[in-house]
Enzyme design. Structure first.
Site, PDB file in Angstrom:
ATOM      1  N   GLU A 175      51.358  87.197  96.997  1.00  8.61           N
ATOM      2  CA  GLU A 175      50.081  86.669  97.364  1.00  8.61           C
ATOM      3  C   GLU A 175      48.783  87.508  97.569  1.00  8.61           C
ATOM      4  O   GLU A 175      48.058  87.503  98.408  1.00  8.61           O
ATOM      5  CB  GLU A 175      50.333  86.004  98.955  1.00  8.61           C
TER       6      GLU A 175
HETATM    7  C1  TNX Z   1      54.611  82.730 102.101  1.00  3.46           C
HETATM    8  S1  TNX Z   1      56.929  84.013 100.921  1.00  3.46           S
HETATM    9  C2  TNX Z   1      54.656  84.195 102.212  1.00  3.46           C
HETATM   10  C3  TNX Z   1      54.416  84.874 103.849  1.00  3.46           C
HETATM   11  C4  TNX Z   1      54.343  83.582 104.777  1.00  3.46           C
HETATM   12  C5  TNX Z   1      55.224  82.416 104.220  1.00  3.46           C
HETATM   13  C6  TNX Z   1      55.378  81.553 105.421  1.00  3.46           C
HETATM   14  C7  TNX Z   1      56.239  85.150 100.638  1.00  3.46           C
HETATM   15  C8  TNX Z   1      56.662  86.328  99.927  1.00  3.46           C
HETATM   16  N1  TNX Z   1      54.993  85.108 101.377  1.00  3.46           N
HETATM   17  O1  TNX Z   1      53.442  85.544 103.735  1.00  3.46           O
HETATM   18  O2  TNX Z   1      54.587  84.181 106.026  1.00  3.46           O
HETATM   19  O3  TNX Z   1      55.114  81.817 103.193  1.00  3.46           O
HETATM   20  O4  TNX Z   1      56.144  80.572 104.967  1.00  3.46           O
END
Ligand code: TNX
Length: 593
Positions: free
Chosen positions: A379
């Site tokens: 992300e």
């Molecule tokens: C996605 S999964 C994220 C996290 C969040 C999560 C909540 C991932 C690698 N990143 O930053 O906490 O979703 O479900």
């Protein structure tokens, strides 16, 4: 709740002085929640030996309620989670532990440590002294024997367990194998073995043999200690839960926008400033080098490897509040206590960013005995294209230079391959050409499919905490997939294993952690350990049901999923209508109650 100073002996990890400790102090409270179980019709509870630490309101409710309503059935040899590879019952060969049981063990320090841990597990409920004695050729001799011996067929983690009328023998080629065998032994005893206080009952194990070894070498769970902070004692208790189900890796998500949780001596403000916050108005906190060492050592004693994650280049707001010179515009951001993602990043075009990354990873690597360093990579919405892949390639190189194997979320895929690198898949649709291509270039995969393995997803629409962006995940959804075929165009040979992540935007206490882990964690553990031939929902749910009374005996909070036939008398109301002890609802955005 009472404020706990950061120097309290039960709270060696640091908390910012100003922040009143709330949820994470639960482990320090004196309590009256000693679990009174009725392990069998003939068992009687004995006076508690000691006051036990509280596991929080939820655990108290769960223990009280489940302890009175779950009547365990006698254990059969196959009633083990994860399912063993081979089970050969011998109904005439049951064995009952005598009060003077001795644990005999091969004369090897690592094997002896397993024997001591086993004694620690069995002493509270049995009240037996269980001396550990070394012997060149240990024999059960009316007790327990742990034998370390060459057994190529069992591999690095397998074991053989034999229950005969003369005792129980576990043999393995490694201490890890012996350790997994002791977890099986534990599950073969009556559920009351989990009681923290003595229980008068007959400690009988079902006769026969088990030969067992894991399907995948990597079996893990992740705890996000960044969104909400969990103290050392809470992490140790989570490690205990992982060890029960033969997991061998604990991934700690140590840094995120809301908090930086591991001390880095060359960058002290990361924790003194970056560690002071958490989601909502929850207290911050961080692990000192000694705290982290305690976690690593406790995990190692249970044959678990800690995988530390420093999430880069995104998810870095807390770091930027401490070292704003790494921010793309050089200005200090406000501390962030919400639950959005994708807005923060360290500047990939700034040479000081790589000095920072090197300083941090060097210290974390030096304190981590395991082979893996997890660099996040998820992300980072504002670092695109070659800025992103170039950053990842430089950081992969730094990790390799520290002698560690790089792990990252599967967003790392487009970056160049780096010897041994491991991608953690968290997609939901099982197809990702970039990941398949990275695998063709040599990457291996840890599978955490969001729609099966994400333990922060709600069980049902009315689950009061958790998310639903990847769907609802009750036990069957957690169980019904195959790691070998989950991602299109990725061969089974590239799959290192499985991991169940628990993100904690809405998870604020140990009891809530347990509520989200159990009963789904054993489902993921079984996918990682058991041969595919044992995969069978009806059989799994029946075996899993037998774990309920064990959790109840131990005072562990869990979700009484209506999918599981928890044991109880026929007059009990069906599980779905039993009031489940659940966390109070929270605002999904602020995490506040
Ligand atoms: C996605 S999964 C994220 C996290 C969040 C999560 C909540 C991932 C690698 N990143 O930053 O906490 O979703 O479900």
């Amino acid at each position: 709740m009472h404020p706990t100073p950061a120097t309290s002996p039960q709270q060696p990890e640091h908390r910012p002085a100003a922040a009143p400790a709330t949820s994470a102090t639960s482990g320090t409270e004196p309590t009256a929640n000693v679990v009174e179980v009725e392990p069998t019709a003939t068992a009687q509870a004995v006076v508690p030996a000691a006051v036990q630490p509280a596991a929080g309101e939820l655990a108290r409710l769960a223990a009280q309620e489940a302890g009175t309503q779950l009547t365990p059935a006698p254990t059969r040899l196959g009633d083990v989670v994860p399912a063993p590879e081979q089970v050969r019952p011998e109904p005439a060969a049951d064995f009952t532990l005598p009060a003077d049981t001795t644990i005999r063990v091969s004369p090897d320090p690592t094997a002896r440590a397993v024997a001591e841990r086993l004694a620690d597990l069995l002493r509270p409920a049995t009240g037996y002294p269980l001396p550990v004695v070394e012997a060149d050729h240990p024999e059960p001799a009316g007790g327990l024997a742990l034998v370390l011996a060459e057994q190529p067929a069992l591999g690095l983690e397998g074991y053989q367990l034999d229950v005969t009328p003369t005792g129980v023998r576990i043999s393995a080629a490694t201490a890890a194998g012996l350790h997994h065998g002791t977890q099986t032994l534990r599950q073969l005893l009556p559920a009351a073995i989990e009681s923290t206080t003595p229980v008068r009952t007959t400690w009988t194990l079902p006769g026969g043999s088990i030969t067992d070894r894991p399907r995948f070498p990597y079996r893990g769970a992740m705890l996000d200690v960044a969104r909400h902070f969990f103290g050392v004692d809470e992490v140790l208790r989570v490690i205990d839960h992982l060890a029960r189900y033969k997991l061998n890796h604990l991934h700690l998500h140590l840094t995120d926008d809301q908090g930086w949780r591991i001390a880095v001596e060359s960058r002290p403000r990361l924790t003194t400033i970056g560690g002071s916050t958490a989601v909502g108005d929850a207290p911050g906190g961080w692990y000192t080098p000694a705290d982290y060492q305690r976690i690593v050592a406790y995990a190692a004693d249970r044959h678990l490897t800690v995988v530390p994650e420093i999430d880069l280049p995104g998810h870095t707001n807390a770091a930027l509040t401490a070292y704003p010179e790494l921010a793309p515009d050089g200005t200090t951001p406000a501390p962030y206590t919400g639950t959005d993602v994708g807005f923060s990043y360290v500047d990939p075009a700034n040479a000081r960013t790589y000095e920072f990354v090197t300083d941090v990873l060097e210290e974390v690597a030096a304190r981590t005995p395991g082979p893996f360093l997890h660099i996040g990579g998820d992300e980072a919405f504002k670092v695109k294209g070659t800025a992103y892949t170039g950053f990842v390639e430089r950081v992969q190189h730094i990790v390799a230079g520290l002698g560690k194997t790089v792990v990252g979320w599967h967003q790392l895929a487009p970056a160049a391959h780096n010897e041994g690198r491991v991608l953690q898949w968290w997609g939901t649709d099982g197809a990702d050409p970039a990941t398949a291509d990275a695998v063709r270039r040599g990457a291996r995969l840890i599978l955490s499919p969001g729609n099966h393995a994400y333990l922060d997803m709600k069980y049902a629409p009315d689950t009061p905490i958790g998310h639903d962006w990847a769907g609802l995940i009750d036990v069957r959804q957690a169980y019904d997939w195959d790691p070998a075929t989950q991602v299109a165009d990725v061969p089974a040979a590239a799959v290192l294993g499985v991991e169940a992540p628990l993100w904690t935007e809405s998870v604020t206490s140990l009891a809530e952690v347990e509520f989200m882990l159990l009963p789904r964690l054993p489902a993921i553990a079984e996918l990682g350990w058991s041969p595919r031939a044992t995969h069978d929902w009806a059989a799994f749910r029946a075996r899993l049901a037998g774990q309920g009374p064990r959790w109840a005996s131990a005072g562990i909070a869990f979700h009484r999923s209506p999918e599981i036939p928890w044991p109880g008398s026929p007059t009990d109301p069906p599980a779905a209508s039993v009031p489940t002890p659940v966390p109070r609802p929270r605002d999904p955005h602020t995490g506040r109650g």
